[in-house]
Motif scaffolding. Structure first.
Motif, PDB file in Angstrom:
ATOM      1  N   ASN A  88      -2.715  -6.185  -8.339  1.00  0.00           N
ATOM      2  CA  ASN A  88      -3.306  -7.358  -7.788  1.00  0.00           C
ATOM      3  C   ASN A  88      -2.412  -8.687  -8.789  1.00  0.00           C
ATOM      4  OD1 ASN A  88      -5.496  -6.054  -6.895  1.00  0.00           O
ATOM      5  ND2 ASN A  88      -6.614  -6.348  -7.814  1.00  0.00           N
ATOM      6  N   VAL A  89      -3.035  -8.715 -10.729  1.00  0.00           N
ATOM      7  CA  VAL A  89      -1.786  -9.863 -10.257  1.00  0.00           C
ATOM      8  C   VAL A  89      -0.498  -9.602 -10.094  1.00  0.00           C
ATOM      9  CG1 VAL A  89      -1.285 -10.327 -12.768  1.00  0.00           C
ATOM     10  CG2 VAL A  89      -3.052  -8.961 -13.326  1.00  0.00           C
ATOM     11  N   LEU A  90       0.004  -8.462 -10.424  1.00  0.00           N
ATOM     12  CA  LEU A  90       1.754  -9.020  -9.193  1.00  0.00           C
ATOM     13  C   LEU A  90       1.322  -9.514  -7.985  1.00  0.00           C
ATOM     14  CD1 LEU A  90       2.945  -4.852 -10.187  1.00  0.00           C
ATOM     15  CD2 LEU A  90       3.636  -7.531 -11.544  1.00  0.00           C
ATOM     16  N   ASN A  91       0.577  -9.057  -7.097  1.00  0.00           N
ATOM     17  CA  ASN A  91       0.926  -9.895  -5.760  1.00  0.00           C
ATOM     18  C   ASN A  91       0.177 -11.211  -6.348  1.00  0.00           C
ATOM     19  OD1 ASN A  91       1.794  -7.590  -4.894  1.00  0.00           O
ATOM     20  ND2 ASN A  91       0.119  -7.075  -4.339  1.00  0.00           N
ATOM     21  N   MET A 123       1.015  -1.268  -0.003  1.00  0.00           N
ATOM     22  CA  MET A 123       0.127  -0.160   0.082  1.00  0.00           C
ATOM     23  C   MET A 123       0.102   0.987  -0.120  1.00  0.00           C
ATOM     24  SD  MET A 123      -3.366  -0.411  -0.094  1.00  0.00           S
ATOM     25  CE  MET A 123      -4.190   0.745   0.229  1.00  0.00           C
ATOM     26  N   ASP A 124       1.875   1.467   0.662  1.00  0.00           N
ATOM     27  CA  ASP A 124       3.078   2.417   0.977  1.00  0.00           C
ATOM     28  C   ASP A 124       3.166   3.079  -0.640  1.00  0.00           C
ATOM     29  OD1 ASP A 124       3.873   4.302   2.091  1.00  0.00           O
ATOM     30  OD2 ASP A 124       6.448   3.179   1.788  1.00  0.00           O
ATOM     31  N   ILE A 125       3.869   1.722  -1.076  1.00  0.00           N
ATOM     32  CA  ILE A 125       4.293   1.783  -2.083  1.00  0.00           C
ATOM     33  C   ILE A 125       3.013   2.325  -3.483  1.00  0.00           C
ATOM     34  CG2 ILE A 125       5.349   0.745  -4.849  1.00  0.00           C
ATOM     35  CD1 ILE A 125       6.637  -0.946  -3.173  1.00  0.00           C
ATOM     36  N   LYS A 126       2.308   2.011  -3.515  1.00  0.00           N
ATOM     37  CA  LYS A 126       1.182   2.869  -4.161  1.00  0.00           C
ATOM     38  C   LYS A 126       0.455   3.821  -4.121  1.00  0.00           C
ATOM     39  CE  LYS A 126      -1.078  -2.122  -3.702  1.00  0.00           C
ATOM     40  NZ  LYS A 126      -2.827  -3.242  -3.328  1.00  0.00           N
ATOM     41  N   ARG A 127       0.703   4.205  -2.847  1.00  0.00           N
ATOM     42  CA  ARG A 127       0.695   6.191  -2.679  1.00  0.00           C
ATOM     43  C   ARG A 127       1.021   6.276  -2.920  1.00  0.00           C
ATOM     44  NH1 ARG A 127      -1.084   3.802   2.620  1.00  0.00           N
ATOM     45  NH2 ARG A 127       0.498   4.264   3.783  1.00  0.00           N
TER      46      ARG A 127
END
Length: 411
Positions: free
Chosen positions: A351-354, A187-191
């Motif tokens: 979602n795909v990556l994770n 989540m931190d990377i996404k933000r």
């Protein structure tokens, strides 16, 4: 158990230049994390873009084709595992490994199925439907033989596993699915990633020495980009890739917004600053590193079926998958201009990556597979009579051809 590993590289890894380079560095990380002492050897000349493997504790050795000096080198090293980077290296050095280190576990990393890529390219040139007559080509005969001669082959795409099992009837005990291995997107990377409005322009990226990438750039220039530019006259397409030739550089046209940028020193930065990635590949194989990079950096894509192959499984794509040129352009425009669509497709990519490429899903399992075969190597080989037969016949012919070339080179 011997923890010495030799990797025979087709080229020296260039993770900033190609997906193959990134893949090799991921494999190295897998074995290093399991305390293997790694030697990387290659007959290829090093370029300035080659990663300095000694900086991560890997011994680097230059080797020669058709030269018995390799026999002395590997006999002294006596590795427990040998990894061949692409089938061409197994053809050149496999018989020497077999003679000097018969008990070494031999692993082939195919990178992608070369025969599949070659067959699709020929079908495209002939403007014909790709079928078995194109798949069963001369490269197939060499590549499949190499897979049989090895104890295990690492296959990067689920689609290619199915082709090997169903079309070529390869025993699945010889195959292991190992895709690109990525870190979890938190989540931190996404933000922290730039948002829709902070990005602009389109990007396409890929090593220009790789024929599918060059073809895709020409296809974009001639058929797709003019349609996009007509609707978005202020948008630009930035074309990145290592080793652009003069004919590639001449494609650049600022008036048309089609700009050849060349080598990207920092792929993350250029992708994070771009709104949409375009991947109109018309032939190819394996998984596309450009799509993995795009998803990691939150950049939605418009791609062809060939580009998307093996990437998404049952998950929604991080963009649109279309093959018709007009529809491709329309979807690119839609993704570029619609924030809601864009945000949704970006989320799909995470979602795909994770779910599909998190390295923690694979590392323990692949090492379990390797250790299991190594501990039961003779039994494993007894179940692969075709491989033993090919070693007996093909390897002998390769061996004597190599020795003849070596003697010829002495004169």
């Amino acid at each position: 158990m011997d923890k010495k590993l030799l990797i025979i590289g087709f080229v020296w890894p260039e993770p900033k230049s190609s997906a193959a380079g990134s893949r090799m560095m991921q494999l190295i990380e897998v074995f290093q994390s399991n305390n293997y002492q790694i030697t990387f050897a290659s007959p290829c000349a090093k370029s300035d873009n080659a990663f300095d493997l000694s900086s991560i504790g890997i011994h680097q050795v230059g080797i020669e084709l058709n030269n018995s000096s390799f026999d002395e080198f590997i006999k002294k090293l006596m590795p427990g595992i040998v990894v061949f980077d692409r089938f061409m290296m197994e053809e050149q050095f496999g018989w020497r490994v077999e003679e000097q280190c018969p008990d070494a576990l031999k692993i082939l990393d195919t990178e992608d199925l070369h025969c599949l890529r070659k067959g699709r390219e020929q079908a495209l040139i002939n403007q014909a439907l790709f079928d078995k007559s194109y798949l069963f080509n001369d490269t197939s005969k060499r590549e499949i033989a190499s897979i049989y001669r090895c104890d295990l082959s690492l296959i990067i795409s689920e689609e290619e596993i199915e082709i090997l099992k169903n079309q070529f009837k390869v025993n699945e005990q010889l195959l292991y699915y190992l895709p690109f291995l990525t870190d979890v997107v938190s989540m931190d990377i996404k933000r922290k990633l730039p948002k829709f409005k902070e990005r602009e322009h389109f990007i396409t990226i890929g090593n220009f020495l790789h024929a599918p990438n060059y073809d895709a750039v020409l296809f974009l220039k001639d058929k797709i980009w003019p349609k996009i530019r007509k609707k978005l006259p202020k948008a630009e397409l930035h074309v990145y890739g290592a080793y652009p030739s003069e004919k590639v550089l001449h494609l650049s046209n600022k008036k048309e917004g089609f700009i050849i940028k060349g080598f990207a020193d920092n792929v993350e930065t250029v992708l994070q600053n771009t709104r949409v990635c375009l991947a109109p590949l018309r032939f190819g194989a394996g998984l596309k590193g450009k799509l993995i990079d795009a998803m990691l950096n939150g950049t939605p894509c418009v791609m062809t079926t060939i580009a998307a192959e093996g990437m998404f499984g049952g998950f929604e794509a991080n963009g649109f998958i279309v093959d018709d040129t007009q529809k491709f352009a329309n979807k690119a425009i839609e993704l570029y201009t619609d924030k809601i669509f864009w945000n949704g497709k970006q989320k799909n990519g995470f979602n795909v990556l994770n779910a599909r490429f998190d390295k923690h899903l694979f590392v323990s399992d692949v090492m379990y597979k390797v250790n299991s075969i190594q501990n039961n190597l003779q039994l494993h080989r007894l179940d692969n009579f075709t491989g033993q037969m090919l070693k007996h016949h093909t390897t002998q012919s390769t061996k004597f051809m190599s020795k003849w070339i070596e003697e010829k080179n002495k004169n």
